[in-house]
Scaffold this motif. Structure first.
Motif, PDB file in Angstrom:
ATOM      1  N   PHE A   1      -4.925   6.766  -3.210  1.00 11.95           N
ATOM      2  CA  PHE A   1      -4.118   6.174  -5.365  1.00 11.95           C
ATOM      3  C   PHE A   1      -4.233   7.361  -5.842  1.00 11.95           C
ATOM      4  N   ILE A   2      -2.872   7.220  -6.044  1.00  8.81           N
ATOM      5  CA  ILE A   2      -2.255   8.308  -6.753  1.00  8.81           C
ATOM      6  C   ILE A   2      -2.535   8.425  -8.352  1.00  8.81           C
ATOM      7  N   CYS A   3      -2.150   8.881  -9.044  1.00 12.22           N
ATOM      8  CA  CYS A   3      -2.228   9.311 -10.295  1.00 12.22           C
ATOM      9  C   CYS A   3      -1.503  10.287 -11.205  1.00 12.22           C
TER      10      CYS A   3
ATOM     11  N   ARG B   1       0.743  -1.118  -0.116  1.00  9.75           N
ATOM     12  CA  ARG B   1       0.232  -0.167   0.030  1.00  9.75           C
ATOM     13  C   ARG B   1       0.498   1.493   0.204  1.00  9.75           C
ATOM     14  N   ASN B   2       0.400   1.954  -0.428  1.00  7.56           N
ATOM     15  CA  ASN B   2       1.322   3.601  -0.518  1.00  7.56           C
ATOM     16  C   ASN B   2       1.219   4.125   0.293  1.00  7.56           C
ATOM     17  N   ASP B   3       2.515   4.875   1.010  1.00 11.55           N
ATOM     18  CA  ASP B   3       2.638   5.156   2.556  1.00 11.55           C
ATOM     19  C   ASP B   3       1.935   6.121   2.582  1.00 11.55           C
TER      20      ASP B   3
ATOM     21  N   ASN C   1      -1.240   3.280  -8.894  1.00 12.96           N
ATOM     22  CA  ASN C   1      -1.713   2.586  -8.144  1.00 12.96           C
ATOM     23  C   ASN C   1      -1.662   3.077  -6.813  1.00 12.96           C
ATOM     24  N   GLY C   2      -2.374   1.889  -6.391  1.00  8.55           N
ATOM     25  CA  GLY C   2      -2.661   1.764  -4.898  1.00  8.55           C
ATOM     26  C   GLY C   2      -1.998   1.293  -4.117  1.00  8.55           C
ATOM     27  N   GLU C   3      -1.553   0.580  -4.654  1.00 11.17           N
ATOM     28  CA  GLU C   3      -0.580  -0.314  -3.742  1.00 11.17           C
ATOM     29  C   GLU C   3       0.781  -0.280  -4.337  1.00 11.17           C
ATOM     30  N   GLY C   4       1.710   0.460  -4.672  1.00 16.23           N
ATOM     31  CA  GLY C   4       3.321   0.615  -5.655  1.00 16.23           C
ATOM     32  C   GLY C   4       3.904   0.718  -4.963  1.00 16.23           C
ATOM     33  N   GLY C   5       4.269   0.873  -3.507  1.00 15.77           N
ATOM     34  CA  GLY C   5       5.363   0.748  -2.544  1.00 15.77           C
ATOM     35  C   GLY C   5       5.614   0.248  -2.659  1.00 15.77           C
ATOM     36  N   TYR C   6       7.302   0.266  -3.407  1.00 15.64           N
ATOM     37  CA  TYR C   6       8.635  -1.401  -3.566  1.00 15.64           C
ATOM     38  C   TYR C   6       8.760  -2.010  -2.477  1.00 15.64           C
TER      39      TYR C   6
ATOM     40  N   GLY D   1      23.147  -4.158 -10.058  1.00 17.93           N
ATOM     41  CA  GLY D   1      21.935  -3.425 -11.552  1.00 17.93           C
ATOM     42  C   GLY D   1      21.135  -3.879 -11.705  1.00 17.93           C
ATOM     43  N   LEU D   2      20.896  -4.539 -11.067  1.00 18.14           N
ATOM     44  CA  LEU D   2      18.535  -4.935 -11.765  1.00 18.14           C
ATOM     45  C   LEU D   2      18.181  -3.975 -11.020  1.00 18.14           C
ATOM     46  N   VAL D   3      17.912  -2.788 -10.464  1.00 14.51           N
ATOM     47  CA  VAL D   3      17.659  -1.387 -10.581  1.00 14.51           C
ATOM     48  C   VAL D   3      17.283  -0.832 -12.335  1.00 14.51           C
ATOM     49  N   ILE D   4      16.100  -1.285 -12.399  1.00 13.21           N
ATOM     50  CA  ILE D   4      15.995  -0.364 -14.181  1.00 13.21           C
ATOM     51  C   ILE D   4      16.038   0.497 -14.307  1.00 13.21           C
ATOM     52  N   ALA D   5      14.538   1.754 -12.544  1.00 14.73           N
ATOM     53  CA  ALA D   5      13.856   2.843 -13.034  1.00 14.73           C
ATOM     54  C   ALA D   5      14.204   3.841 -11.414  1.00 14.73           C
ATOM     55  N   ARG D   6      13.987   4.309 -11.485  1.00 13.12           N
ATOM     56  CA  ARG D   6      14.155   5.216  -9.813  1.00 13.12           C
ATOM     57  C   ARG D   6      13.332   6.162  -9.844  1.00 13.12           C
ATOM     58  N   TYR D   7      12.542   6.667  -9.344  1.00 13.09           N
ATOM     59  CA  TYR D   7      11.542   7.298  -9.123  1.00 13.09           C
ATOM     60  C   TYR D   7      12.549   8.744  -9.315  1.00 13.09           C
ATOM     61  N   LEU D   8      12.158  10.073  -9.169  1.00 16.30           N
ATOM     62  CA  LEU D   8      13.037  11.597  -8.920  1.00 16.30           C
ATOM     63  C   LEU D   8      12.013  12.155  -9.086  1.00 16.30           C
ATOM     64  N   ASP D   9      12.476  13.689  -8.152  1.00 14.02           N
ATOM     65  CA  ASP D   9      12.293  14.485  -7.426  1.00 14.02           C
ATOM     66  C   ASP D   9      10.952  14.397  -5.690  1.00 14.02           C
ATOM     67  N   VAL D  10      10.363  13.230  -6.807  1.00  6.19           N
ATOM     68  CA  VAL D  10       9.095  12.944  -6.014  1.00  6.19           C
ATOM     69  C   VAL D  10       8.815  11.320  -5.503  1.00  6.19           C
ATOM     70  N   ASN D  11       9.158  10.760  -4.347  1.00  2.24           N
ATOM     71  CA  ASN D  11       9.051   8.987  -4.810  1.00  2.24           C
ATOM     72  C   ASN D  11       7.428   8.461  -4.321  1.00  2.24           C
ATOM     73  N   PRO D  12       6.381   8.810  -5.142  1.00  4.60           N
ATOM     74  CA  PRO D  12       4.997   8.758  -4.727  1.00  4.60           C
ATOM     75  C   PRO D  12       4.928   7.849  -4.276  1.00  4.60           C
ATOM     76  N   ASN D  13       5.360   5.836  -3.719  1.00  3.84           N
ATOM     77  CA  ASN D  13       4.703   5.300  -2.759  1.00  3.84           C
ATOM     78  C   ASN D  13       5.457   4.882  -1.750  1.00  3.84           C
ATOM     79  N   GLY D  14       6.648   5.741  -1.575  1.00  3.17           N
ATOM     80  CA  GLY D  14       6.912   5.317  -0.548  1.00  3.17           C
ATOM     81  C   GLY D  14       8.326   3.696  -0.445  1.00  3.17           C
ATOM     82  N   SER D  15       8.140   4.092  -1.510  1.00  6.78           N
ATOM     83  CA  SER D  15       8.958   2.965  -2.336  1.00  6.78           C
ATOM     84  C   SER D  15      10.544   2.442  -2.023  1.00  6.78           C
TER      85      SER D  15
END
Lengths: 230, 763
Positions: free
Chosen positions: A111-113, A105-107, A143-148, A162-176
């Protein structure tokens, strides 16, 4: 022969038509696969689309794991079949243990779009080969449940290998954890990503066309592997 | 417990019956006895009570709504008119669009999450029962005072319900409204609009035709939720001290609704269905009586075959239950197996509950006993019709006479700047992003425009680019000042919003939210609003295709502001031609279309700064409104407009602020000469838009407006190189000619004020 990319529809899949459209716009042929049909119909790659499979009434993706088509998919993944799981598809991949960790669940509990900036961290997977490391892209996230989440050891391993393919920039939208937006397996054929590249393939309907790179990557990878020709 | 059979009703004609508890009046009960020639059975009484409720029968509104059928403009685009589940409009290339807005006000106050969620579910089933694929939803919402703690309960629940249901259903939420006013404190409004698209040949109607055809109930099982929702809940005034009415609210399952959409479209496209009806208000009572009444006139139902969630439900409860996610189809016997196979594919339960006959009666049996035997038309269509007394209340004189002329206005540049900053953050004008970011606007991949744009726009055909735009609007304060003009102004704003985006306005839907029809003052407001809307639609050539009336939005004696929410649908030949609201490039020229007068009664400024409501709303010239729309559409079609935004709530100041915030690029604008700067910035005169044109088409565009004799004034230019007075902001909106001075507003400064309000109140 044009590369054939399957898109699996589970009951409650919502972005299946969008994924198919993205495959077509990138130059591939999309093939509709049905959850109850235990047959991958000889496709060259598979997309698990976003949505709420089975209503997500247990845990997101937890029931989809038991769909007849998934048994075939798990075997094929181990054999190297390229698979991209987007949002709910990413959740299905972690539930199926094709990728480590889980989506929670997002922190902030909503739900966030939003249009989300990402930095590409890996361009050796078959789904990200057309990007350069450090590329900044803007694609929709919803997503509503996107916190990795994963344990520290797994997170260290993902980063170390090196298995992370992409990271959130500026804002971490879900607490991943560690701003992780998407990961791949060691072989680089299975990729899960929370934001939606398939919603950023046309200028008219998306914030950018940055998402197309995922789909052109796989088509080129397939051609370069000699699996298909154009 | 024994069941009340038809034979019992004959044998015990004088047995007392609880008609009042079910919401029926004494004279209505007497009419039922007259129709049947005996007392009704308890099941029949249940059916009549829900079908003759205000919500289902439109008994107080019918006599006025007839105007939408008599004042019909010449318009060849109507394929299906009022009276069906939703109207259908031809948009060309063999495509048709259906759209409708409905209220779910009362349940959403009692149980916000489920009330709002099932509001979406209900309107979506209306759309699929026409044979259309739903492609978008919008939610016009009204809440009480934002500072009142109960508003937080209601708003957060409703927003979660809309998101929770709509996101899981996979329909983009592309617009709507959020307005706060203390008149909605005990009566929030939750209206839900859905748009669906189909090919002409796929249109279906709710008719039980073909003798011997099967009536199939499919979807979710029937449970005990929502019993009496339409009668006990939606058709009565809330009593301030009364018992909670939560059991009358339905509970939704969006996953089942998603399966129901796919299953329904598949059986329709496979040609397996003769007639189809959704189950919403009044449940099985409504579906069976309407299908029978519209078809051959007779139907027999085995009620004990209905699949139940709760095996203890009585037949009366089964008839009245408003359990969600259910549909009813009429299917030829030879096609039943194929129908059932599609249901099985989608894991949807289905059962044959009845068949079509020519008895002229709707008969229902329960384990071999006849419990209902009625003429279906008397239930579905020939309910009571009331000519409720209506009269303009005396207090209207006082209200209209106390205009905003004496309110303190800003009168120098510093006060204008301060007013601007305050207005940007009022709950009604502030960014609604905190709410709309909880809705999925991207799913389906055809969303061309979504909030905060003037209208929501959806691509219908990926090959040709054909699309539709929809907007909903209503400034209820205007309607409170003058319901006739207020309804017309709501319509005009919605019409304009569609045209601003580049689409040609084509058809109208409405959701008429009012207080108690038993109050002559409310009934007068209603009559005036309907007449105003019907007159405007006739003059503008846009027919009303359907709609919904919600009465009894009142607690005790206090009614809401009359709130006729008007939805307008427009068509655009190619969505590439859409006009967005944000300017793009340095050097683009900013023009104002229309005339600004000193019209501040009912404005957001009077409301937010002075809590004032009085005077006469802005004047409206419908011919000018049409002229403006034609200019906006031509400007879009010929590629002359790079941006356009309507001027309404908050006046020109708000329009410019929204364009600047959306764009992120600065601009320099000068207040028009010959008008008070405050009035120019915050008046809410109708029929205006701010447009942005490229220099190379400027001459052409101005000439077009002048040829059409429409007022056009150059007011500014897009400029990313402006420096703020304080030097603190990189992009600024600079306003010249403000009482002889210049003010500057940082775009980031505006944005942070605009985006801070809703999270502060509700986050």
């Amino acid at each position: 022969m044009t590369p054939r990319v399957g898109v699996i529809t589970f009951p409650g899949s919502l972005d299946d038509k969008d994924a198919a459209r993205a495959v077509r716009l990138a130059g591939g042929e999309s093939v509709a696969l049905w959850h109850a049909d235990a047959d991958l119909h000889s496709v060259d790659a598979v997309v698990l689309p976003g949505g709420f499979s089975y209503g997500d009434y247990l845990r997101c993706g937890a029931i989809a794991k038991f769909a007849p088509v998934m048994e075939k998919l798990v075997d094929a993944a181990k054999g190297g079949l390229p698979i991209l799981g987007i949002c709910n598809g990413f959740q299905v991949l972690t539930e199926s243990h094709l990728l480590p960790g889980a989506l929670t669940r997002n922190d902030h509990l909503h739900f966030i779009c939003r249009d989300q900036k990402l930095r590409i961290e890996n361009n050796t997977s078959v789904w990200t080969s057309e990007f350069s490391i450090g590329d900044e892209i803007l694609i929709p996230l919803k997503n509503g449940e996107g916190g990795y989440v994963a344990d520290e050891k797994t997170l260290d391993q993902l980063e170390g290998d090196g298995l992370v393919i992409a990271r959130y920039l500026d804002v971490n939208p879900n607490g991943s954890r560690r701003d992780i937006a998407g990961i791949t397996n060691e072989r680089g054929n299975v990729v899960g990503i929370m934001p939606h590249p398939e919603h950023a393939v046309e200028k008219l309907t998306g914030p950018t066309t940055d998402g197309l790179g995922f789909f052109t990557s796989i088509l080129k990878s397939l051609v370069n592997d000699g699996k298909v020709s154009v | 417990m024994s069941v009340d059979k038809v034979s019992d009703a004959i044998a015990s004609p004088d047995a007392p019956q609880p008609f009042a508890e079910l919401g029926l009046k004494q004279d209505e009960y007497e009419s039922i006895r007259k129709i049947l020639g005996r007392r009704p059975t308890s099941s029949e009484l249940a059916m009549y009570s829900v079908m003759w409720s205000e919500h289902c029968s439109y008994k107080s509104s019918k006599v006025h709504l007839r105007q939408f059928g008599t004042k019909v403009p010449k318009n060849n685009s109507m394929l299906v008119g009022i009276g069906e589940n939703a109207g259908v409009v031809d948009i060309g290339d063999g495509w048709a669009v259906t759209f409708k807005v409905e209220s779910h006000n009362h349940p959403s106050y009692v149980e916000p999450y489920q009330g709002a969620a099932t509001g979406i579910g209900g309107i979506v089933r209306d759309i699929i029962s026409m044979g259309a694929r739903p492609v978008a939803v919008m939610d016009p919402l009204r809440f009480g005072d934002p500072e009142n703690p109960d508003t937080r309960r209601v708003l957060t629940g409703i927003v979660s319900g809309i998101g929770g249901y709509g996101n899981c259903l996979g329909l983009p939420n592309i617009g709507g409204e959020i307005v706060f006013d203390s008149s909605y404190q005990g009566n929030p409004l939750v209206n839900a609009l859905c748009v669906g698209t189909m090919k002409h040949e796929d249109i279906h109607l709710a008719k039980a035709t073909g003798l011997g055809n099967a009536v199939i109930l499919y979807g979710a099982r029937t449970g005990g939720d929502g019993i009496g929702g339409v009668s006990v809940l939606a058709s009565e005034t809330f009593d301030a001290d009364g018992p909670a009415k939560r059991p009358s609210v339905q509970v939704g399952d969006p996953f089942m609704e998603k399966l129901l959409i796919e299953c329904t479209l598949e059986v329709l496209h496979a040609g397996l269905v003769e007639g189809i009806q959704d189950l919403g208000g009044a449940g099985i009572s409504c579906a069976t009586s309407e299908l029978a009444s519209n078809g051959e006139g007779g139907m027999h139902v085995w009620l004990d075959r209905v699949l139940l969630r709760d095996s203890t439900l009585s037949p009366e409860e089964i008839l009245m239950s408003e359990s969600q996610e259910r549909m009813c189809a009429v299917v030829e016997p030879a096609k039943i197996d194929a129908f059932m196979a599609v249901c099985k594919k989608w894991d949807v339960e289905a059962v044959v509950i009845g068949d079509v006959n020519n008895s002229g009666r709707l008969t229902v049996e329960w384990h071999g006993e006849e419990i209902v035997n009625v003429p279906p038309r008397s239930v579905a269509h020939d309910g009571p019709v009331y000519e409720r007394p209506y009269a303009r209340p005396d207090w209207m004189d006082v209200r209209q006479a106390s205009g905003p002329e004496n309110l303190v206005r800003p009168s120098n540049a510093a006060e204008v700047r301060q007013t601007w900053l305050t207005m940007t953050g009022t709950p009604n004008l502030a960014s609604k992003g905190w709410v709309t970011s909880q809705y999925d606007r991207y799913v389906m991949g055809n969303t061309v425009l979504a909030q905060p744009e003037d209208s929501g726009m959806i691509r219908v055909d990926e090959e040709t680019g054909l699309g539709v735009a929809v907007s909903t609007d209503c400034n209820a304060r205007f309607a409170a000042l003058d319901p006739y003009l207020g309804a017309q102004l709501a319509f005009a704003e919605s019409y304009r919003n569609v045209a601003v985006s580049g689409a040609v306005p084509l058809a109208v839907t409405n959701c008429l939210n009012f207080g108690s029809p038993e109050d002559p003052a409310v009934m007068w407001q209603f009559e005036q609003a309907v007449t105003g809307l019907a007159d405007a639609c006739l003059e503008m050539g846009t027919p009303v295709t359907g709609g919904n009336v919600s009465f009894y939005n009142q607690t005790g004696d206090v009614a809401i502001h009359p709130t006729p929410v008007i939805g307008v649908l427009g068509v655009i030949d190619h969505v590439d031609r859409r006009t967005p609201m944000a300017w793009n490039e340095d050097g683009e020229l900013i023009y104002l279309l229309g005339t600004t007068r000193d019209e501040l009664a009912g404005s957001e400024w009077a409301h937010a700064i002075h809590k004032h409501l009085g005077g006469m709303p802005p004047g409206l010239d419908l011919a000018a409104e049409k002229n403006l729309a034609e200019i906006l559409v031509a400007g879009s079609r010929d590629g002359m407009l790079s941006a356009a935004h309507d001027v309404s709530d908050g006046g020109i100041a708000q329009t410019l602020a929204e364009m600047a915030m959306r764009s992120g690029i600065g601009a320099r604008v000068s207040v028009q000469d010959g008008i008070d700067p405050f009035v120019w910035l915050w008046s809410e005169s109708a029929t205006r838009a701010v447009v942005v044109v490229n220099r190379n088409v400027e001459k052409h565009f101005v000439a077009m407006c002048e040829a059409g004799k429409f007022p056009i004034t150059k007011i500014g230019v897009v400029d990313s190189g402006l420096i703020s007075e304080t030097g603190g902001s990189s992009q600024v909106l600079v306003i010249d000619n403000v009482y002889g001075e210049t003010i500057s507003l940082g775009i980031e400064e505006l944005r942070s004020i605009s985006e801070e309000t809703l999270p502060r109140l509700f986050g």
